[in-house]
Design an enzyme around this catalytic site. Structure first.
Site, short mmCIF file in Angstrom:
data_model
loop_
_atom_site.label_atom_id
_atom_site.label_comp_id
_atom_site.label_asym_id
_atom_site.label_seq_id
_atom_site.Cartn_x
_atom_site.Cartn_y
_atom_site.Cartn_z
N ASP A 1 -1.38 11.46 -6.20
CA ASP A 1 -2.44 11.41 -5.18
C ASP A 1 -2.12 12.30 -3.99
O ASP A 1 -2.93 13.11 -3.56
CB ASP A 1 -2.74 9.98 -4.75
N GLY B 1 4.66 -7.27 -3.31
CA GLY B 1 5.80 -6.53 -3.83
C GLY B 1 5.72 -6.20 -5.30
O GLY B 1 6.71 -5.77 -5.89
N ASP C 1 -4.61 3.97 -3.26
CA ASP C 1 -4.81 2.53 -3.21
C ASP C 1 -6.11 2.16 -2.51
O ASP C 1 -6.87 1.30 -2.97
CB ASP C 1 -3.63 1.86 -2.50
#
Length: 398
Positions: free
Chosen positions: A35, A120, A193
């Site tokens: 990305d 996480g 994201d």
């Protein structure tokens, strides 16, 4: 809508929240670390969410509470600073700071946060929180964006709310989330994201071109299931490893005379190998290979060829392990266990790496057997427990 976030808000603030928003976590299906190299990625929005319940205040103060953390946080919209005692609030604060930087007038508010995104695990709970924050603030302080990226207060609908998000709005919100991570949190991430959380579509993969940027939805319909297996090793993108890899990619591109590694190809890379350090070459080779795998992988999905797509997933993990070096022994073990199971089309690490989870493409009729076998074998071989997570592909934030 999550009843848990409503209950949390009522316990903390004494009344029912007028607004609740949700933003999904994401899975990187194919295209690791491409990305921020202006490359291509295939991703998924999944049915693990961050919810925010919000009510406006008139004193410019922000009061936050989260079901995941004992620490509460309180600050004013004119004095947004980090608090080491409540680092989870940095993602909210970073978004608010970016909105103010864009001269978007924001009000104080009471906010309650609840999440079903495992922390996480590489499912991007941080971006989901950022996008939920932006959408929640938009409910009480409506704003939108022109194609130029300039913010403005739009004409409200009959309910006094901002109109639905446009494509321009979604890309600008993704930029705000990225800037929050880069400038406030300290992780030099790309926009994968945030875009995934905002542009998700049920039963479709999201093909993102970060050079444009643009989004196309690729059908992902068949007797398949998506399973996530957490390695038990928590990852943190604010750590030095992620930023170091990004620096290696940028230095490799610069030495190749390119704006980004998206513009590289294997022939150019081999012709200029002597100009790069060994690690720069390895990182560049990984990125160029990943971009090609995304192109071929999207074609395989459109042809419903999950067997071929799974092979690209395995190849991607091998490249992450051997070239990019952001895998771990635990992630490698999970992928090899998946490879050995007859129900698995493909598996690879997902997200930043250095811990976190693997994503597995599995035949639906055998998914329970797959999940049970992976859990048993991983415990037996590593001494670590994993609880495989079945994920549905869903629509984006709202």
């Amino acid at each position: 809508m999550s009843p848990d976030v409503i209950s949390l808000f009522k316990r903390q603030f004494g009344h029912t929240p007028p607004h609740v928003v949700q933003a999904p976590g994401r899975l990187e299906l194919l295209g690791n670390h491409t990305d921020y190299n202006q490359g291509l990625v295939l991703s998924l929005a999944i049915d693990k969410y961050v919810w925010i319940a919000i009510a406006a205040r008139n004193d410019g103060r922000v009061e936050l509470v989260s079901s995941a953390f004992r620490e509460k946080e309180s600050f004013t919209v004119t004095n947004i600073e980090k608090n080491p005692a409540a680092p989870w609030a940095d993602y909210v604060k970073g978004v608010l700071a970016q909105l103010r930087k864009r001269e978007i007038p924001i009000r104080g508010f009471n906010g309650a946060i609840h999440s079903s995104v495992p922390l996480g695990a590489g499912l991007s709970s941080s971006a989901a929180l950022e996008m939920a924050t932006a959408l929640a603030v938009r409910r009480i302080s409506p704003f939108a964006f022109k194609p130029s990226g300039v913010s403005f207060v739009p004409k409200l609908d009959e309910r006094g709310q901002a109109p639905p998000l446009t494509i321009t709005d979604r890309f600008e919100l993704a930029k705000i989330g990225q800037a929050a991570e880069n400038q406030f949190v300290g992780a030099q991430t790309g926009m994968l994201d945030q875009i995934s959380s905002l542009f998700g579509k049920a039963f479709h993969a999201i093909e993102i071109d970060f050079q444009t940027p643009s989004v196309e939805h690729v059908p992902m319909i068949g007797e398949i299931s998506i399973v996530v297996c957490h390695s038990g090793v928590k990852h943190a993108l604010a750590g030095g490893e992620y930023n170091a890899l990004r620096q290696l990619c940028e230095s490799a591109a610069a030495k190749l005379g390119l704006k980004s590694l998206r513009r590289a190809d294997p022939r150019l890379l081999e012709a200029n190998k002597q100009n790069l350090s060994e690690r720069e070459y390895q990182c560049a080779a990984h990125i160029t290979g990943e971009v090609q795998r995304v192109i071929f992988g999207a074609r395989a999905l459109r042809e419903n060829d999950f067997g071929q797509f799974g092979q690209y997933m395995f190849q991607s993990h091998e490249s992450s392990r051997d070239l990019f070096q952001n895998s771990t022994l635990q992630l490698d073990q999970l992928v090899e266990l998946a490879r050995a199971h007859p129900a698995c089309y493909g598996a690879r690490l997902t997200g930043g790496g250095f811990g976190g989870a693997t994503i597995n493409l599995v035949r639906r009729e055998q998914v329970k057997d797959f999940m049970g076998e992976i859990a048993r074998s991983y415990q037996q071989k590593t001494g670590h427990a994993t609880e495989p997570l079945l994920c549905q592909v869903v629509d984006g934030a709202q």
